[in-house]
Design a protein around this motif. Structure first.
Motif, mmCIF file in Angstrom:
data_model
loop_
_atom_site.group_PDB
_atom_site.id
_atom_site.type_symbol
_atom_site.label_atom_id
_atom_site.label_comp_id
_atom_site.label_asym_id
_atom_site.label_seq_id
_atom_site.Cartn_x
_atom_site.Cartn_y
_atom_site.Cartn_z
ATOM 1 N N TYR A 78 0.846 -1.185 0.000
ATOM 2 C CA TYR A 78 0.000 0.000 0.000
ATOM 3 C C TYR A 78 0.890 1.247 0.000
ATOM 4 N N VAL A 79 0.466 2.268 -0.737
ATOM 5 C CA VAL A 79 1.072 3.590 -0.646
ATOM 6 C C VAL A 79 0.326 4.325 0.462
ATOM 7 N N THR A 80 1.057 4.848 1.435
ATOM 8 C CA THR A 80 0.405 5.414 2.617
ATOM 9 C C THR A 80 0.916 6.822 2.910
ATOM 10 N N VAL A 81 0.051 7.636 3.505
ATOM 11 C CA VAL A 81 0.434 8.981 3.924
ATOM 12 C C VAL A 81 -0.509 9.410 5.041
ATOM 13 N N LEU A 82 -0.003 10.251 5.947
ATOM 14 C CA LEU A 82 -0.755 10.700 7.114
ATOM 15 C C LEU A 82 -0.825 12.225 7.115
ATOM 16 N N PHE A 83 -2.046 12.763 7.260
ATOM 17 C CA PHE A 83 -2.268 14.199 7.313
ATOM 18 C C PHE A 83 -2.726 14.557 8.721
ATOM 19 N N VAL A 84 -2.007 15.472 9.363
ATOM 20 C CA VAL A 84 -2.268 15.806 10.760
ATOM 21 C C VAL A 84 -2.794 17.235 10.850
ATOM 22 N N TYR A 85 -3.967 17.394 11.470
ATOM 23 C CA TYR A 85 -4.638 18.690 11.560
ATOM 24 C C TYR A 85 -4.814 19.093 13.016
ATOM 25 N N PRO A 86 -4.387 20.293 13.378
ATOM 26 C CA PRO A 86 -4.605 20.765 14.754
ATOM 27 C C PRO A 86 -6.054 21.152 14.969
ATOM 28 N N PRO A 87 -6.471 21.321 16.226
ATOM 29 C CA PRO A 87 -7.848 21.784 16.483
ATOM 30 C C PRO A 87 -8.045 23.157 15.848
ATOM 31 N N ALA A 88 -9.007 23.268 14.942
ATOM 32 C CA ALA A 88 -9.244 24.534 14.248
ATOM 33 C C ALA A 88 -10.571 24.467 13.524
ATOM 34 N N GLY A 89 -11.131 25.617 13.224
ATOM 35 C CA GLY A 89 -12.353 25.679 12.434
ATOM 36 C C GLY A 89 -13.577 25.326 13.255
ATOM 37 N N GLU A 90 -14.695 25.347 12.574
ATOM 38 C CA GLU A 90 -15.953 25.055 13.240
ATOM 39 C C GLU A 90 -16.126 23.556 13.449
ATOM 40 N N GLY A 91 -16.764 23.205 14.558
ATOM 41 C CA GLY A 91 -17.042 21.804 14.828
ATOM 42 C C GLY A 91 -15.841 21.078 15.412
ATOM 43 N N GLY A 92 -16.116 19.968 16.061
ATOM 44 C CA GLY A 92 -15.057 19.157 16.628
ATOM 45 C C GLY A 92 -14.571 18.115 15.651
ATOM 46 N N SER A 93 -13.693 17.234 16.141
ATOM 47 C CA SER A 93 -13.119 16.212 15.266
ATOM 48 C C SER A 93 -14.184 15.236 14.764
ATOM 49 N N ASP A 129 -17.276 15.998 13.909
ATOM 50 C CA ASP A 129 -17.903 16.651 12.759
ATOM 51 C C ASP A 129 -17.005 16.552 11.532
ATOM 52 N N LYS A 130 -15.717 16.683 11.758
ATOM 53 C CA LYS A 130 -14.780 16.592 10.635
ATOM 54 C C LYS A 130 -14.750 15.182 10.066
ATOM 55 N N ALA A 131 -14.865 14.186 10.938
ATOM 56 C CA ALA A 131 -14.908 12.806 10.454
ATOM 57 C C ALA A 131 -16.133 12.583 9.580
ATOM 58 N N ARG A 132 -17.265 13.190 9.964
ATOM 59 C CA ARG A 132 -18.475 13.057 9.146
ATOM 60 C C ARG A 132 -18.283 13.703 7.780
ATOM 61 N N ARG A 133 -17.602 14.854 7.745
ATOM 62 C CA ARG A 133 -17.340 15.493 6.458
ATOM 63 C C ARG A 133 -16.406 14.633 5.610
ATOM 64 N N LEU A 134 -15.420 14.023 6.239
ATOM 65 C CA LEU A 134 -14.518 13.137 5.503
ATOM 66 C C LEU A 134 -15.302 12.008 4.837
ATOM 67 N N LYS A 135 -16.236 11.409 5.583
ATOM 68 C CA LYS A 135 -17.007 10.291 5.026
ATOM 69 C C LYS A 135 -17.897 10.731 3.868
ATOM 70 N N SER A 136 -18.600 11.827 4.045
ATOM 71 C CA SER A 136 -19.523 12.246 2.989
ATOM 72 C C SER A 136 -18.764 12.681 1.738
ATOM 73 N N ASN A 172 -8.294 9.543 12.927
ATOM 74 C CA ASN A 172 -7.884 9.427 14.321
ATOM 75 C C ASN A 172 -8.258 10.709 15.056
ATOM 76 N N LEU A 173 -9.161 10.596 16.028
ATOM 77 C CA LEU A 173 -9.702 11.740 16.748
ATOM 78 C C LEU A 173 -8.996 11.873 18.100
ATOM 79 N N PHE A 174 -8.356 13.028 18.320
ATOM 80 C CA PHE A 174 -7.619 13.266 19.555
ATOM 81 C C PHE A 174 -8.494 13.966 20.586
ATOM 82 N N GLU A 175 -8.119 13.853 21.865
ATOM 83 C CA GLU A 175 -8.896 14.438 22.958
ATOM 84 C C GLU A 175 -9.080 15.941 22.796
ATOM 85 N N CYS A 176 -8.104 16.609 22.192
ATOM 86 C CA CYS A 176 -8.114 18.064 22.086
ATOM 87 C C CYS A 176 -8.930 18.568 20.905
#
Length: 438
Positions: free
Chosen positions: A42-57, A59-66, A143-147
């Motif tokens: 598999y070709v793999t890559v990881l994108f790491v996003y700090p807490p930012a923008g509207e909604g929590g992680s 909500d962001k996971a739901r946007r990723l899925k849709s 991957n959803l972090f506590e923060c």
């Protein structure tokens, strides 16, 4: 802040199958000769996003899925399955995997000193899984972090994906997440230009990459050190070295010297094999969004243990120039010429790779692929990371966060790495696994 221990809990909370949001054309898409000969990975890559923008992680996971379901209406082959022994993909809308995980620490804690074994658990599947040839072609782990931070691990079967394909897919996906009307469509030129061979007559020269008891280190060269290396690499033969040439030659020099010390063989020769994106070398050029594998490589040999950076960059440039002038032309001189060129190149790669009398370094550059532009709607990633491997003498370059520095992920035999850990010249230019800030 203390580093996050390897016992950090990463709990899988859900696993879903994401199918295209609307039905896609039935049938199959052929794979190319280059896909057919690609190792099962598999070709793999990881994108790491700090807490930012509207909604929590969440909500962001739901946007990723849709948005993933939406982008799969264009990249629908990623929701299919390989058939005919790596000759085609059945576009059956079986779907991609979307895994949601909770991490019991803050993103700041994890990134204060990134621990590669911990990062490896943020990916959705092992890079070497055989499923890459027979099962899921695309997997995502959010991957959803506590923060409220988020790390998105993406894996696509190497049977139909190289770094360029990963880049174009991520660009299409992030555009779709921001605006569904902006989805980019893939280009399917490669299977037509380079159709696969009958499996009964195919002998893959490179069945698998060499492994062993290895260690991986992450080195970061900031922009000032990259500029200094480029100045040091400048010569009459190469008056304007690229940052990739300067950094890869420097890492080659340091790694080869470490190997000579560990083997006790001062004159041991070495080869740097540099991967090349062939899309831009054909006439006319192929679009960067042409999906599949289209990678070649040139090889530079050094038998002089006293060679300095200028000489090594000169060897890389000479090998690159010869390769660019000959190999792409052979690919476009007809089917027989192309097949012969591909297999001869594979056999040379395998012969050098398996030669116990020299050190063979396999280098890939992901610089310029635009991964730091991966904005799903809540900003650019704070960090883009790779998955550590056990593939011996592997060198991968990618952009640092400021797009001017370079990160190097280097995997060597443990004995060689122990020598390299004491290389003062390397540590003068590169920081060893620094923390990530935003």
């Amino acid at each position: 802040m203390a580093a996050v221990p390897e016992t950090t809990e990463i709990e899988i909370v859900s696993r879903e199958t994401i199918k295209p949001s609307t039905p896609t054309p039935p049938g199959s898409i052929g794979l190319s000769l280059f896909d057919q000969l690609c190792p099962v990975l598999y070709v793999t890559v990881l994108f790491v996003y700090p807490p930012a923008g509207e909604g929590g992680s969440a909500d962001k996971a739901r946007r990723l899925k849709s948005s993933l379901a939406d982008v799969l209406t264009r990249y629908y082959f990623l929701a299919g399955r390989i058939k005919d022994g790596s000759r085609s993909v059945e576009c059956n809308d079986e779907g991609a995997a979307f895994i949601e995980a909770k991490v019991n620490c803050t993103l700041e804690a994890m990134l204060s000193k990134p621990e590669l074994p911990v990062l490896k658990r943020l990916f959705p599947i092992d890079m070497e899984s055989m499923e890459a040839a027979s099962g899921l072609l695309l997997l995502v782990q959010a991957n959803l972090f506590e923060c409220g931070g988020l790390a998105v691990g993406v894996a696509i079967s190497h049977k139909l994906c190289d770094g360029s394909t990963m880049s174009s897919f991520i660009e299409a996906w992030t555009r779709t997440a921001r605006n569904p009307d902006e989805t980019l469509a893939p280009d399917f030129s490669l299977p037509t230009l380079f159709p696969p061979l009958d499996n009964r007559v195919v002998h893959n020269p490179v069945e698998e990459l060499p492994k062993g008891l290895c260690a991986t280190r992450r080195y970061v060269f900031d922009s000032s050190k990259v500029s200094e290396l480029k100045r040091n690499a400048t010569s009459a033969a190469v008056p304007v070295p690229s940052h990739v040439e300067a950094v890869s030659a420097f890492v080659w020099k340091c790694a080869a010297n470490a190997s000579r010390r560990s083997f006790g063989a001062p004159s041991r020769p070495s080869v740097l094999s540099q991967a090349v994106n062939l899309r831009r070398l054909l006439v006319p050029r192929l679009p960067e969004n042409s999906v599949g594998n289209f990678i070649g490589s040139f090889h530079a040999l050094n038998s002089d243990p006293e060679a300095e950076l200028q000489q090594l960059v000169g060897k890389l440039r000479a090998s690159s120039t010869d390769y660019v002038e000959t190999y792409p032309r052979r690919l476009q001189e007809g089917r027989e010429s192309a097949v012969m060129a591909v297999f001869e190149a594979g056999e040379k790669f395998a012969r050098l790779m398996m030669d116990d009398g020299l050190d063979f370094y396999n280098c890939s550059s992901w610089c310029g692929f635009g991964f730091y532009e991966a904005d799903f709607g809540w900003g650019r990633p704070a960090w883009v990371a790779l998955e550590s491997t056990d593939f011996k003498n592997s060198v991968v370059l990618l952009d640092a966060g400021d797009s001017k520095g370079v990160e190097v992920w280097l995997t060597l035999r443990v004995a060689d790495m122990e020598e390299l850990d004491h290389d003062h010249e390397l540590l003068e230019f590169a920081s060893l696994n620094p923390g990530i800030t935003w």
